[in-house]
Motif scaffolding. Structure first.
Motif, PDB file in Angstrom:
ATOM      1  N   GLY A 139      26.887  19.729   6.880  1.00 35.97           N
ATOM      2  CA  GLY A 139      26.413  19.342   8.119  1.00 35.97           C
ATOM      3  C   GLY A 139      26.446  20.341   9.354  1.00 35.97           C
TER       4      GLY A 139
ATOM      5  N   ASN B  40      27.309  24.033  11.249  1.00 37.85           N
ATOM      6  CA  ASN B  40      26.658  25.232  11.584  1.00 37.85           C
ATOM      7  C   ASN B  40      27.619  26.330  11.408  1.00 37.85           C
ATOM      8  OD1 ASN B  40      24.583  23.488  12.480  1.00 37.85           O
ATOM      9  ND2 ASN B  40      25.361  23.676  14.474  1.00 37.85           N
TER      10      ASN B  40
ATOM     11  N   HIS C 157      16.284  25.959   8.517  1.00 35.45           N
ATOM     12  CA  HIS C 157      17.674  25.829   9.112  1.00 35.45           C
ATOM     13  C   HIS C 157      18.353  27.134   9.119  1.00 35.45           C
ATOM     14  CE1 HIS C 157      18.313  26.643   4.613  1.00 35.45           C
ATOM     15  NE2 HIS C 157      19.549  26.642   5.043  1.00 35.45           N
TER      16      HIS C 157
ATOM     17  N   HIS D 271      21.924  26.431  10.116  1.00 37.55           N
ATOM     18  CA  HIS D 271      22.114  25.058  10.887  1.00 37.55           C
ATOM     19  C   HIS D 271      22.150  23.870   9.732  1.00 37.55           C
ATOM     20  CE1 HIS D 271      21.443  27.157  14.560  1.00 37.55           C
ATOM     21  NE2 HIS D 271      20.237  27.837  13.876  1.00 37.55           N
ATOM     22  N   GLY D 272      22.689  22.681  10.138  1.00 34.81           N
ATOM     23  CA  GLY D 272      23.065  21.636   9.049  1.00 34.81           C
ATOM     24  C   GLY D 272      23.086  22.204   7.572  1.00 34.81           C
TER      25      GLY D 272
ATOM     26  N   THR E 296      24.266  22.831   3.933  1.00 37.79           N
ATOM     27  CA  THR E 296      24.503  21.955   2.688  1.00 37.79           C
ATOM     28  C   THR E 296      25.237  22.478   1.569  1.00 37.79           C
ATOM     29  OG1 THR E 296      22.585  22.719   1.589  1.00 37.79           O
ATOM     30  CG2 THR E 296      22.313  20.998   3.330  1.00 37.79           C
TER      31      THR E 296
END
Length: 288
Positions: free
Chosen positions: A27, A29, A76, A92-93, A95
């Motif tokens: 979640g 960066n 992302h 970004h974000g 996983t």
């Protein structure tokens, strides 16, 4: 004749500006940054991810075509910096699928490609909790003591570590279970049982969950234990009173109305005494 040998020029290289191995919580960066230290002309910069032994193109930058990001990463990934001598991309974000190693490739002329390499580790933690519940004793006898089961659990990558802080009189070895999932996360459950007693309420019992992205201490709840195994009996008295009082009032009221109606129909045969006058203790009151 002596042959003169020209000194070899230093090999072209790439300087990775961030740590070679970065860690980030799912979640979050992260940014990868590289700089070419060669004097050769850079024609294009390419970013790749190593996937199952192959290289997956993420993005490229060149003076001619500008910034290009592959469709699979466009949602992302973005350029944080784009020049021919220095380049940086941000994820970004993040996983769990983003974990792995990445390459920044500077295509130079005339030497060819020079590469920098860095890796990413992704941590994840969820559902840290501790709970208690009353259970029946294994012998299931009616007069057997109630048992309390205490459980502490969390799901994470890597597997979280669970330890108990118990008073000396409760020292025992908890049972621990591990459940592995396809997304590389592991659920760890640690629990033990103890005879239900006031000791569990008088001494603080805590569960500590340790993980690279989270260290938390949870206090064992005792609210569900304070009532005890016979707590269902206590509310019975106010419930019974609350039900019986209105019923008694309605019964007396209906009796009074019934006799009042009979008196109005035939006053001589039905005196206007309410029905409870027939009760023995009320007769005594009337005679006195």
């Amino acid at each position: 004749a002596m042959l003169s040998v020209a000194p070899a020029s230093p090999p072209a290289s790439v300087q990775v500006m961030n740590r070679k191995v970065q860690s980030v919580q799912a979640g979050g960066n992260v940014t990868f940054s590289c700089r070419s230290v060669t004097k050769e002309d850079v024609i294009q910069v390419t970013w790749q991810k190593e996937t199952d032994g192959a290289e997956d193109n993420i993005a490229t930058y060149s003076t001619l075509n500008g910034q290009k990001i592959a469709k699979a990463y466009a949602s992302h990934v973005s350029f944080a910096h784009s020049q021919l001598q220095a380049s940086a991309i941000s994820l970004h974000g993040v996983t769990l699928h983003d974990e792995g190693c990445y390459k920044c490739i500077f295509n130079t002329f005339p030497l060819g490609a020079v590469t920098g390499r860095m890796c990413l580790k992704v941590y994840a933690i969820s559902d840290p909790k501790v709970e208690t519940k009353l259970i029946l004793s294994p012998d299931k006898a009616e007069d057997s003591e109630k048992m309390v089961e205490m459980s502490c659990s969390a799901t994470g990558k890597p597997a979280p570590k669970i330890t108990w802080h118990l008073p000396s009189i409760l020292q025992q070895k908890p049972r621990e279970y591990h459940m592995k999932f396809s997304n590389q996360t592991v659920t760890v459950i640690s629990n033990f049982t103890h005879t239900h007693s006031k000791i569990l309420q008088e001494y603080p019992i805590t569960c500590m969950i340790q993980h690279p992205s989270l260290n938390v201490t949870l206090v064992v709840p005792t609210d569900s234990l304070e009532q005890g195994p016979d707590s269902s009996v206590a509310p019975a008295i106010p419930i019974a009173v609350g039900v019986l009082l209105p019923l008694t009032f309605l019964l007396l009221l209906s009796c009074l109305l019934h006799h009042r109606l009979r008196h109005l129909r035939d006053p001589e045969r039905n005196p206007a005494w309410p029905c409870w006058v027939g009760l023995p203790f009320l007769r005594v009151l009337q005679q006195s």
